[in-house]
Design an enzyme around this catalytic site. Structure first.
Site, PDB file in Angstrom:
ATOM      1  N   GLY A 179       3.025 -36.332 -19.102  1.00  0.00           N
ATOM      2  CA  GLY A 179       3.309 -35.264 -18.146  1.00  0.00           C
ATOM      3  C   GLY A 179       3.849 -35.724 -16.808  1.00  0.00           C
ATOM      4  O   GLY A 179       3.602 -35.077 -15.783  1.00  0.00           O
ATOM      5  N   ASN A 192       6.925 -35.592 -15.934  1.00  0.00           N
ATOM      6  CA  ASN A 192       7.870 -34.547 -15.502  1.00  0.00           C
ATOM      7  C   ASN A 192       7.119 -33.333 -14.967  1.00  0.00           C
ATOM      8  O   ASN A 192       7.517 -32.744 -13.961  1.00  0.00           O
ATOM      9  CB  ASN A 192       8.821 -34.165 -16.637  1.00  0.00           C
ATOM     10  CG  ASN A 192       9.941 -35.174 -16.792  1.00  0.00           C
ATOM     11  OD1 ASN A 192      10.892 -35.156 -16.028  1.00  0.00           O
ATOM     12  ND2 ASN A 192       9.805 -36.077 -17.749  1.00  0.00           N
ATOM     13  N   ARG A 194       5.086 -24.572 -39.167  1.00  0.00           N
ATOM     14  CA  ARG A 194       5.717 -24.495 -37.852  1.00  0.00           C
ATOM     15  C   ARG A 194       5.775 -23.056 -37.329  1.00  0.00           C
ATOM     16  O   ARG A 194       5.467 -22.778 -36.175  1.00  0.00           O
ATOM     17  CB  ARG A 194       7.136 -25.079 -37.940  1.00  0.00           C
ATOM     18  CG  ARG A 194       7.790 -25.275 -36.594  1.00  0.00           C
ATOM     19  CD  ARG A 194       9.271 -25.591 -36.730  1.00  0.00           C
ATOM     20  NE  ARG A 194       9.579 -26.652 -37.665  1.00  0.00           N
ATOM     21  CZ  ARG A 194       9.457 -27.952 -37.407  1.00  0.00           C
ATOM     22  NH1 ARG A 194       9.027 -28.332 -36.231  1.00  0.00           N
ATOM     23  NH2 ARG A 194       9.754 -28.843 -38.319  1.00  0.00           N
ATOM     24  N   LEU A 245      11.054 -26.488 -32.236  1.00  0.00           N
ATOM     25  CA  LEU A 245      10.753 -25.057 -32.166  1.00  0.00           C
ATOM     26  C   LEU A 245      11.520 -24.292 -33.240  1.00  0.00           C
ATOM     27  O   LEU A 245      12.693 -24.572 -33.505  1.00  0.00           O
ATOM     28  CB  LEU A 245      11.126 -24.535 -30.781  1.00  0.00           C
ATOM     29  CG  LEU A 245      10.346 -25.202 -29.638  1.00  0.00           C
ATOM     30  CD1 LEU A 245      10.949 -24.842 -28.292  1.00  0.00           C
ATOM     31  CD2 LEU A 245       8.879 -24.804 -29.702  1.00  0.00           C
ATOM     32  N   HIS A 259      16.329 -34.127 -22.108  1.00  0.00           N
ATOM     33  CA  HIS A 259      16.460 -35.104 -23.192  1.00  0.00           C
ATOM     34  C   HIS A 259      16.961 -36.418 -22.593  1.00  0.00           C
ATOM     35  O   HIS A 259      17.956 -36.429 -21.863  1.00  0.00           O
ATOM     36  CB  HIS A 259      17.445 -34.596 -24.246  1.00  0.00           C
ATOM     37  CG  HIS A 259      17.638 -35.577 -25.357  1.00  0.00           C
ATOM     38  ND1 HIS A 259      16.664 -35.794 -26.318  1.00  0.00           N
ATOM     39  CD2 HIS A 259      18.650 -36.431 -25.630  1.00  0.00           C
ATOM     40  CE1 HIS A 259      17.096 -36.744 -27.143  1.00  0.00           C
ATOM     41  NE2 HIS A 259      18.292 -37.141 -26.754  1.00  0.00           N
ATOM     42  N   GLU A 300      14.871 -38.454 -14.149  1.00  0.00           N
ATOM     43  CA  GLU A 300      14.409 -37.170 -14.706  1.00  0.00           C
ATOM     44  C   GLU A 300      13.570 -36.409 -13.686  1.00  0.00           C
ATOM     45  O   GLU A 300      13.689 -35.188 -13.544  1.00  0.00           O
ATOM     46  CB  GLU A 300      13.564 -37.396 -15.967  1.00  0.00           C
ATOM     47  CG  GLU A 300      14.365 -37.906 -17.141  1.00  0.00           C
ATOM     48  CD  GLU A 300      13.571 -37.911 -18.438  1.00  0.00           C
ATOM     49  OE1 GLU A 300      12.326 -38.030 -18.386  1.00  0.00           O
ATOM     50  OE2 GLU A 300      14.208 -37.804 -19.503  1.00  0.00           O
TER      51      GLU A 300
HETATM   52  C1  GRF Z   1      10.739 -37.475 -21.019  1.00  0.00           C
HETATM   53  O1  GRF Z   1      11.250 -38.746 -20.908  1.00  0.00           O
HETATM   54  C2  GRF Z   1      11.743 -36.521 -21.574  1.00  0.00           C
HETATM   55  O2  GRF Z   1      13.042 -36.986 -21.492  1.00  0.00           O
HETATM   56  C3  GRF Z   1      11.363 -36.369 -23.015  1.00  0.00           C
HETATM   57  O3  GRF Z   1       9.995 -36.555 -23.051  1.00  0.00           O
HETATM   58  C4  GRF Z   1       9.587 -37.402 -21.995  1.00  0.00           C
HETATM   59  C5  GRF Z   1       8.351 -36.810 -21.394  1.00  0.00           C
HETATM   60  O4  GRF Z   1       7.729 -37.650 -20.510  1.00  0.00           O
HETATM   61  N1  GRF Z   1      11.803 -35.092 -23.484  1.00  0.00           N
HETATM   62  P1  GRF Z   1       6.546 -37.135 -19.588  1.00  0.00           P
HETATM   63  O5  GRF Z   1       5.425 -36.636 -20.492  1.00  0.00           O
HETATM   64  O6  GRF Z   1       7.075 -36.054 -18.713  1.00  0.00           O
HETATM   65  O7  GRF Z   1       6.117 -38.336 -18.811  1.00  0.00           O
END
Ligand code: GRF
Length: 222
Positions: A15, A17, A68, A96, A112, A177
């Site tokens: 987490g 992000n 799913r 999804l 991504h 990111e």
């Molecule tokens: C990120 O690097 C994103 O690009 C991918 O999943 C990862 C999640 O990382 N979709 P985090 O859990 O936010 O650290």
């Protein structure tokens, strides 16, 4: 949309992000309402981050569902208790179903770790190193039924450093990111960026190419 954009964040892991969103709201650069964090894993560290930030959390473990579609329906039913305007996939490691994507058509974002359309799928960092690419990065895009195939919004790119490991490259990509994902989400929340007719619209015009921001080796914006 009246009031702040109600946002649900979906996670499966660390987490970082999610933390970037929490920090951006705290610093006043992001104006989404972070309504709920949903994890498909009970031990995801992102749940702790959400709790520390006072965001409601919920866990729906995919292993408890027959397939799913059933899992996705349970996730949607739970999320809809918060009536989210926007879904942010932040390391949510589930594909999804079409029904789920339809239910939130044009209101799901993903990030991504590749310069899409290059390298959809897994192991992007190693694949970039193996190919000897000069640039790598990450892409924020709207989610459609096609895995990592929805229309892009914002890309952050940085130069690959010769001799670096996949883990080192991944860490540098994550730094960017944490900058581009809240920024792109803010644009969506403001209505500057929209999904219409299967395409990204930026400031009222179709944008088939993402906005590209270039970062230095250490992940600082150039
Ligand atoms: C990120 O690097 C994103 O690009 C991918 O999943 C990862 C999640 O990382 N979709 P985090 O859990 O936010 O650290």
């Amino acid at each position: 949309m009246s009031g702040r954009c109600k946002t649900a964040l979906l996670i499966s892991g660390s987490g970082t992000n999610l933390q970037a969103f929490i920090d951006a709201v705290r610093h006043g650069s992001l104006h989404l309402e972070l309504s709920v964090v949903l994890s498909n894993k009970a031990d995801a560290f992102g749940i702790v981050r959400a709790r520390n930030a006072g965001i409601p959390t919920t866990c729906i473990e995919h292993g408890r569902y027959a397939d799913r579609a059933t899992f996705d329906r349970a996730v949607a039913a739970k999320l809809d208790e918060w009536q989210p305007d926007l879904l942010v996939l932040a390391g949510f490691m589930r594909i999804l179903s079409a029904g789920f994507v339809d239910h939130y058509a044009g209101r799901i974002l993903n990030i991504h770790p590749a310069l899409l359309p290059a390298y959809p799928g897994l192991d992007t960092h190693q694949r970039v190193l193996d190919a000897g690419d000069k640039w790598h990065g990450s892409t924020v895009h709207f989610v459609t039924e096609e895995l990592d195939g929805g229309p892009p919004i914002l890309q952050g790119r940085l130069p690959v450093v010769s001799g670096e490991s996949s883990a080192q490259l991944a860490a540098r990509v994550q730094t960017i990111e944490h900058q581009i994902y809240p920024e792109a989400a803010e644009w969506v929340g403001e209505g500057r960026v929209e999904f219409r007719d299967g395409r990204t619209w930026i400031d009222g015009a179709v944008a088939d190419e993402p906005i590209v921001q270039t970062f230095g080796r250490e992940g600082t914006r150039l």
